[in-house]
Design an enzyme around this catalytic site. Structure first.
Site, short mmCIF file in Angstrom:
data_model
loop_
_atom_site.label_atom_id
_atom_site.label_comp_id
_atom_site.label_asym_id
_atom_site.label_seq_id
_atom_site.Cartn_x
_atom_site.Cartn_y
_atom_site.Cartn_z
N CYS A 391 -41.61 59.31 50.96
CA CYS A 391 -40.93 59.29 52.35
C CYS A 391 -40.32 57.84 52.46
O CYS A 391 -39.43 57.52 52.14
CB CYS A 391 -42.10 59.60 53.22
SG CYS A 391 -41.43 60.22 54.89
N HIS A 520 -43.02 64.99 51.65
CA HIS A 520 -44.69 64.55 50.99
C HIS A 520 -44.92 65.56 50.12
O HIS A 520 -45.85 66.55 50.53
CB HIS A 520 -45.71 64.19 52.04
CG HIS A 520 -45.40 62.95 52.88
ND1 HIS A 520 -45.64 61.78 52.46
CD2 HIS A 520 -44.97 62.96 53.99
CE1 HIS A 520 -45.31 60.84 53.48
NE2 HIS A 520 -44.68 61.50 54.37
N GLU A 522 -47.18 65.68 47.95
CA GLU A 522 -48.89 65.75 47.69
C GLU A 522 -49.39 66.94 48.54
O GLU A 522 -50.51 67.33 48.26
CB GLU A 522 -49.41 64.47 47.96
CG GLU A 522 -49.02 63.53 49.37
CD GLU A 522 -47.69 62.95 49.28
OE1 GLU A 522 -46.75 62.78 48.34
OE2 GLU A 522 -47.53 62.42 50.30
N1 GLN Z 1 -41.45 55.36 58.77
C1 GLN Z 1 -40.50 56.43 57.96
C2 GLN Z 1 -40.00 57.30 59.00
O1 GLN Z 1 -40.56 57.51 60.10
C3 GLN Z 1 -41.25 57.16 57.00
C4 GLN Z 1 -42.42 58.09 57.36
C5 GLN Z 1 -43.21 58.43 56.32
O2 GLN Z 1 -43.30 57.65 55.28
N2 GLN Z 1 -44.22 59.33 56.38
O3 GLN Z 1 -38.91 57.97 58.57
#
Ligand code: GLN
Length: 546
Positions: A391, A520, A522
């Site tokens: 992410c 994600h 995971e």
């Molecule tokens: N801050 C980033 C966003 O909102 C990444 C979010 C994250 O890593 N879950 O897009």
């Protein structure tokens, strides 16, 4: 086909103090019953007013676990998914806030038909109907309900009241399990049962007699204390179950099953004992135990000086996913948390990353430590150290490459620099409006989305499929106006969302294994089914370490 049984409910409540492993106990019981051929689901009832966990600080509350169906839930839902090897949906998660929200909405819609709507019975009734909805949704034979918090606090009393009402309604189908802590004071040197006796009595005051006690302690419960618990807490002696500290949570089903907890529970719920089939679970645990060769992974992020405990709670799914994948490759993952702020002050410190077999940048929010993370990414990219960006880890990797390989020196995310000259990571108008109007709760891009993979890429190799679906939690995205520039710089966009044309996976071609995902992965890793991308990352790390 097994004959349908009347739905059974097991309430798991905590005694003496929090953090004694109620969630893992609930999940382990689920695993045991599942291995006896029963359909099992698990529900988490959290006492806080927050409608979901999305608005809570993960360093205080732990990870926000995202379900397939877009819910931002408690990390225990992740434990249930990992132990039960099944998806758990939004219907299985409730908070006091969510329960009240529904009751108030129903009242406004005249659904109570003019009745005076009261805390009791209307709130416990709503809780019961939610538990039963979760049961129906998964057609569960046994539904395990973990009540957040500890008995004796005000906060969870309405959940206990709901549980008490259910036992009165279905006396043969509801049972209780008190997961309690037995301290061994250093000065005294022996295990003390009194706090647990007191917790059992407090539960009595809420109208509930527990059926089992799970005795969490540094050591195993001896016969004398087992008898003491039985007498003072009003349970059969063999219902006082020993749960000493263990070095791996996945061993807990075995620890409990050694004491025939599964059959004892079945008997309590008026079900016939059944054979336990835990072969693949046992194999997984044995493999994990025998995985002694270390795999050294650095996890780079903005970290507070909170110590390992909180960190491991905030990133639990990442840590577990790494374990699942490493064990499958007979390796023991050793994680080092690296505070990226150190690289902001001393960029040359990034050479220390050379010592690791691979580097992960996990998800994150906000501006602190970000330039340090970018420094770390630049180093691992240049040094060809295997890299997995999750992410934020993918977004920042794109910024790093844009700055250093595409000549876009002022590349940034608008999360860091709202008026960046090159907004490589930007935000769609709908999301900008959410932020402007302070609509933060449940408004991120959440839950499962489709992703098409490009043949011949690392991602495609890992999954071995054309299309996948993964879970998301973010507001910002890769800005497609920069796709060509980054492709020219060596990036391959190996995963795209076909419905919205959004970048989901990006790789850096001139590198042995450099992959960033907007989602994600995971959240979908299980001990019995390691995640393909984590597996591929671990394999790349092993290769690099040779
Ligand atoms: N801050 C980033 C966003 O909102 C990444 C979010 C994250 O890593 N879950 O897009």
């Amino acid at each position: 086909m097994a004959k349908r049984i009347h739905p059974k409910y097991i309430f798991v409540v905590g005694g003496v103090m929090s953090s004694v492993g109620k969630g893992v106990t609930a999940a382990s019981i689920g695993r045991i019953l599942q291995s006896k051929g029963l359909r099992v689901t698990a529900v988490k009832a959290d006492p806080y007013i927050n409608v979901d966990a999305g608005t809570m600080n993960p360093t205080e509350h732990g990870e926000v676990f995202v379900t397939e169906d877009r819910d931002e839930t408690d990390q225990d839902i992740g434990n249930y998914e990992r132990f039960l090897n099944a998806n758990i949906y939004s219907v299985n998660y409730m908070t006091t806030g969510r329960v009240y929200d529904t009751v108030i909405r129903k009242e406004r819609n005249l659904e109570y038909k003019g009745a005076c709507v009261e805390v009791v019975p209307h709130i416990p009734e709503e809780i019961i109907s939610r538990i039963q909805a979760a049961q129906r949704e998964s057609k569960a034979d046994v539904t395990i309900i973990e009540v957040g918090g500890t008995v004796g606090e005000y906060q969870n009393i309405l959940f206990l009241e709901a549980a008490r009402m259910m036992r009165t309604r279905y006396p043969d189908d509801v049972c209780f399990m008190l997961v309690s802590y037995l301290p061994i004071p250093e000065r005294v040197g022996e295990m003390k049962t009194k706090p647990t006796q007191s917790a059992a009595r407090t539960l009595n005051a809420a109208g509930i007699q527990t059926d089992f006690i799970i005795a969490r302690a540094a050591h195993a419960l001896d016969r004398k204390r087992q008898e003491k618990l039985a007498i003072f807490c009003g349970i059969p002696t063999d219902h006082a179950i020993s749960a000493p500290d263990i070095d791996m949570i996945y061993k807990l089903p075995q620890v409990l099953e050694k004491q025939q907890l599964g059959d004892k529970l079945l008997k309590q719920l008026k079900l016939k004992p059944r054979r336990t089939q835990m072969q693949n679970w046992n194999t997984m645990v044995a493999r994990a135990v025998h995985s002694t060769r270390e795999l050294r992974i650095a996890v780079v992020g903005k970290y507070f000086g909170t110590g390992d405990y909180t960190l491991s709670d905030s990133y639990i799914s990442v840590i577990e996913a790494l374990k699942h994948a490493a064990w499958a490759q007979h390796r023991k993952p050793v994680l080092t948390w690296i505070d990226s702020e150190a690289y902001e002050k001393h960029p040359s410190k990034a050479v220390e990353l050379k010592r690791y077999d691979g580097v992960i940048v996990p998800g994150g929010f906000g501006t602190r430590g970000v330039e340090g993370i970018i420094k770390a990414i630049q180093y691992v990219r240049k040094q060809k150290i295997p890299y997995l960006g999750l992410c934020y880890g993918m977004q920042l990797a794109m910024i790093e490459i844009a700055r250093h390989e595409a000549g876009l020196k002022q590349a940034n995310t608008v999360e860091m620099a709202p008026y960046a000259k090159h907004p490589i990571i930007h935000i769609n108008p709908k999301q900008s409006e959410n932020i402007k109007l302070n609509r933060y709760g449940g408004t991120m891009r959440l839950g499962a989305f489709r992703c098409k993979l490009k043949p011949g890429t690392k991602a495609y190799q890992a999954y071995g499929r054309n299309e996948i679906s993964e879970r998301h939690r973010h507001r910002y995205e890769f800005n497609n106006n920069y796709r060509v520039a980054l492709e020219k710089a060596g990036v391959v966009f190996s995963g795209m969302n076909p419905d919205q044309d959004l970048v989901e996976i990006a790789e850096y071609k001139p590198h042995p294994w450099f992959v960033g995902t907007q989602f994600h992965p995971e959240f979908k890793s299980r001990p019995l089914e390691p995640h393909p991308l984590y597996l591929a990352f671990v394999k790349a790390c092993i290769k690099a370490s040779k």
